[in-house]
Each structure stands twice: as structure tokens, then as C-alpha cells.
Design a protein around this motif. Sequence first.
Motif, PDB file in Angstrom:
ATOM      1  N   VAL A   4      62.385  40.090 -11.637  1.00 27.02           N
ATOM      2  CA  VAL A   4      63.802  39.839 -11.915  1.00 27.02           C
ATOM      3  C   VAL A   4      64.649  41.106 -11.872  1.00 27.02           C
ATOM      4  N   TYR A   5      63.969  42.257 -11.813  1.00 27.93           N
ATOM      5  CA  TYR A   5      64.711  43.526 -11.787  1.00 27.93           C
ATOM      6  C   TYR A   5      63.874  44.581 -11.089  1.00 27.93           C
ATOM      7  N   THR A   6      64.532  45.328 -10.224  1.00 29.60           N
ATOM      8  CA  THR A   6      63.967  46.586  -9.719  1.00 29.60           C
ATOM      9  C   THR A   6      65.081  47.627  -9.797  1.00 29.60           C
ATOM     10  N   LEU A   7      64.708  48.829 -10.184  1.00 33.00           N
ATOM     11  CA  LEU A   7      65.680  49.914 -10.246  1.00 33.00           C
ATOM     12  C   LEU A   7      66.264  50.172  -8.869  1.00 33.00           C
ATOM     13  N   ALA A   8      65.426  50.091  -7.842  1.00 34.97           N
ATOM     14  CA  ALA A   8      65.917  50.355  -6.485  1.00 34.97           C
ATOM     15  C   ALA A   8      67.072  49.427  -6.118  1.00 34.97           C
ATOM     16  N   GLU A   9      66.950  48.138  -6.439  1.00 34.38           N
ATOM     17  CA  GLU A   9      68.030  47.198  -6.137  1.00 34.38           C
ATOM     18  C   GLU A   9      69.269  47.486  -6.981  1.00 34.38           C
ATOM     19  N   ALA A  10      69.071  47.807  -8.254  1.00 34.82           N
ATOM     20  CA  ALA A  10      70.210  48.123  -9.124  1.00 34.82           C
ATOM     21  C   ALA A  10      70.960  49.355  -8.625  1.00 34.82           C
ATOM     22  N   LEU A  11      70.229  50.365  -8.182  1.00 35.79           N
ATOM     23  CA  LEU A  11      70.866  51.590  -7.696  1.00 35.79           C
ATOM     24  C   LEU A  11      71.583  51.375  -6.370  1.00 35.79           C
ATOM     25  N   ALA A  12      71.069  50.471  -5.549  1.00 37.10           N
ATOM     26  CA  ALA A  12      71.741  50.168  -4.279  1.00 37.10           C
ATOM     27  C   ALA A  12      73.131  49.587  -4.539  1.00 37.10           C
ATOM     28  N   LYS A  13      73.287  48.884  -5.671  1.00 39.38           N
ATOM     29  CA  LYS A  13      74.572  48.291  -6.040  1.00 39.38           C
ATOM     30  C   LYS A  13      75.476  49.285  -6.771  1.00 39.38           C
ATOM     31  N   ALA A  19      74.398  59.667  -8.263  1.00 40.63           N
ATOM     32  CA  ALA A  19      75.159  60.910  -8.147  1.00 40.63           C
ATOM     33  C   ALA A  19      75.417  61.532  -9.520  1.00 40.63           C
ATOM     34  N   LYS A  20      75.813  60.725 -10.494  1.00 43.02           N
ATOM     35  CA  LYS A  20      76.104  61.244 -11.837  1.00 43.02           C
ATOM     36  C   LYS A  20      74.843  61.779 -12.514  1.00 43.02           C
ATOM     37  N   THR A  21      73.742  61.049 -12.374  1.00 45.29           N
ATOM     38  CA  THR A  21      72.497  61.476 -13.006  1.00 45.29           C
ATOM     39  C   THR A  21      72.005  62.773 -12.377  1.00 45.29           C
ATOM     40  N   GLN A  22      72.058  62.855 -11.058  1.00 49.73           N
ATOM     41  CA  GLN A  22      71.629  64.076 -10.373  1.00 49.73           C
ATOM     42  C   GLN A  22      72.529  65.253 -10.727  1.00 49.73           C
ATOM     43  N   ALA A  23      73.832  65.025 -10.808  1.00 50.32           N
ATOM     44  CA  ALA A  23      74.770  66.100 -11.145  1.00 50.32           C
ATOM     45  C   ALA A  23      74.480  66.656 -12.539  1.00 50.32           C
ATOM     46  N   ARG A  38      61.860  67.917 -12.859  1.00 49.54           N
ATOM     47  CA  ARG A  38      60.586  68.543 -12.479  1.00 49.54           C
ATOM     48  C   ARG A  38      59.872  67.779 -11.363  1.00 49.54           C
ATOM     49  N   HIS A  39      60.106  66.495 -11.279  1.00 50.75           N
ATOM     50  CA  HIS A  39      59.449  65.660 -10.264  1.00 50.75           C
ATOM     51  C   HIS A  39      60.425  65.228  -9.173  1.00 50.75           C
ATOM     52  N   GLY A  40      61.511  65.954  -9.010  1.00 46.75           N
ATOM     53  CA  GLY A  40      62.547  65.606  -8.043  1.00 46.75           C
ATOM     54  C   GLY A  40      63.763  65.064  -8.759  1.00 46.75           C
ATOM     55  N   LEU A  41      64.900  65.127  -8.102  1.00 46.81           N
ATOM     56  CA  LEU A  41      66.128  64.572  -8.667  1.00 46.81           C
ATOM     57  C   LEU A  41      66.015  63.055  -8.751  1.00 46.81           C
ATOM     58  N   PHE A  42      66.585  62.500  -9.799  1.00 51.50           N
ATOM     59  CA  PHE A  42      66.558  61.059 -10.041  1.00 51.50           C
ATOM     60  C   PHE A  42      66.872  60.277  -8.768  1.00 51.50           C
ATOM     61  N   ALA A  43      65.976  59.347  -8.427  1.00 53.98           N
ATOM     62  CA  ALA A  43      66.130  58.410  -7.307  1.00 53.98           C
ATOM     63  C   ALA A  43      66.111  59.068  -5.924  1.00 53.98           C
ATOM     64  N   SER A  44      65.734  60.338  -5.869  1.00 51.05           N
ATOM     65  CA  SER A  44      65.594  60.996  -4.570  1.00 51.05           C
ATOM     66  C   SER A  44      64.266  60.574  -3.948  1.00 51.05           C
ATOM     67  N   VAL A  45      64.088  60.888  -2.680  1.00 47.70           N
ATOM     68  CA  VAL A  45      62.815  60.596  -2.013  1.00 47.70           C
ATOM     69  C   VAL A  45      61.672  61.269  -2.769  1.00 47.70           C
TER      70      VAL A  45
END
Length: 148
Positions: A4-13, A19-23, A38-45
Amino acid sequence: MKPVYTLAEALAKDPGRVAKTQALTLDSARPHMGLKGRHGLFASVAWWESIEAQRLPTQTLTGIIERTYFAGQDSRRGDQVNSFTLRMADGSAVDESIYINHKQDIRLFVPGAMVTMVYALDELKAQPAADGGVNVARIVLEVAVSTR
């Protein structure tokens, strides 16, 4: 179980959230706010690859909905819910928020339904946690609910 939920789909919307989280991660003027990165910027590849490779820890919770309720101080309709108590197999209970990508899936969150939630445990800049351990953000990656 129905996803019923995936972060990937929520972020696409909501690309502004990324951008705000990474900034905030990159903002050295706020050394105690945001993710450490430490493990990459939020939601980056790199971040998604860290989850896939299990370098970024995850946590999975599975249990049965004991009750649903409204949490918060906002105005609402009497039948609206946004939270639930999840009874775990060991008898413990945790309160969780309802995450859905499609409004109609809220009907699946009823007492007796099984829920599985997967979280990424991403390290925060502000360290240590109150208990002296590593302070992490619990970021919901996926939610699935049983259907009747």
C-alpha cells in the motif's frame, strides 16, 4: 499481503521532499539537523544502492492491528484515522502512522489485519542518541497490509 506504500512512489509525487532533505544534509550551518549522508544523499542512486547492498541498515516490523485512531491536533472528520497500534508476535505493541500511496487503501487498516513495515535506519547528524547509541531516522520504505 497488498503493498500500500512505497517511499519511491511517494517521492515521485513530491520531488521537493528529496531536494529539501538533501539540502539539509549538505547544510554545514546546521550541524545537528538532518541526515548524516554516510550512505549517500537521501533518495539518491547511492542511497538506494546502500539499502539494496544492506550497508544502510533496515528494520522490518510485522504484527496485527489492534486498534486504529486519530493522532494529532488538526481538525478532522469523526471517522478519520491516521495511526494504529501494532501488536507484535512477542506481545509488545508499537504505535505507527498509516502510510498509503492511494487514498482508497486506508480501508485496509482495520483491527485484525496484518501489517508489515520496512524502515531504513539512516544516521542523523545529531549524535549520540539519548541512550548513548547511534541516533537514526526511521524512514518508511514499504508498507503491506493483509486483505480479507
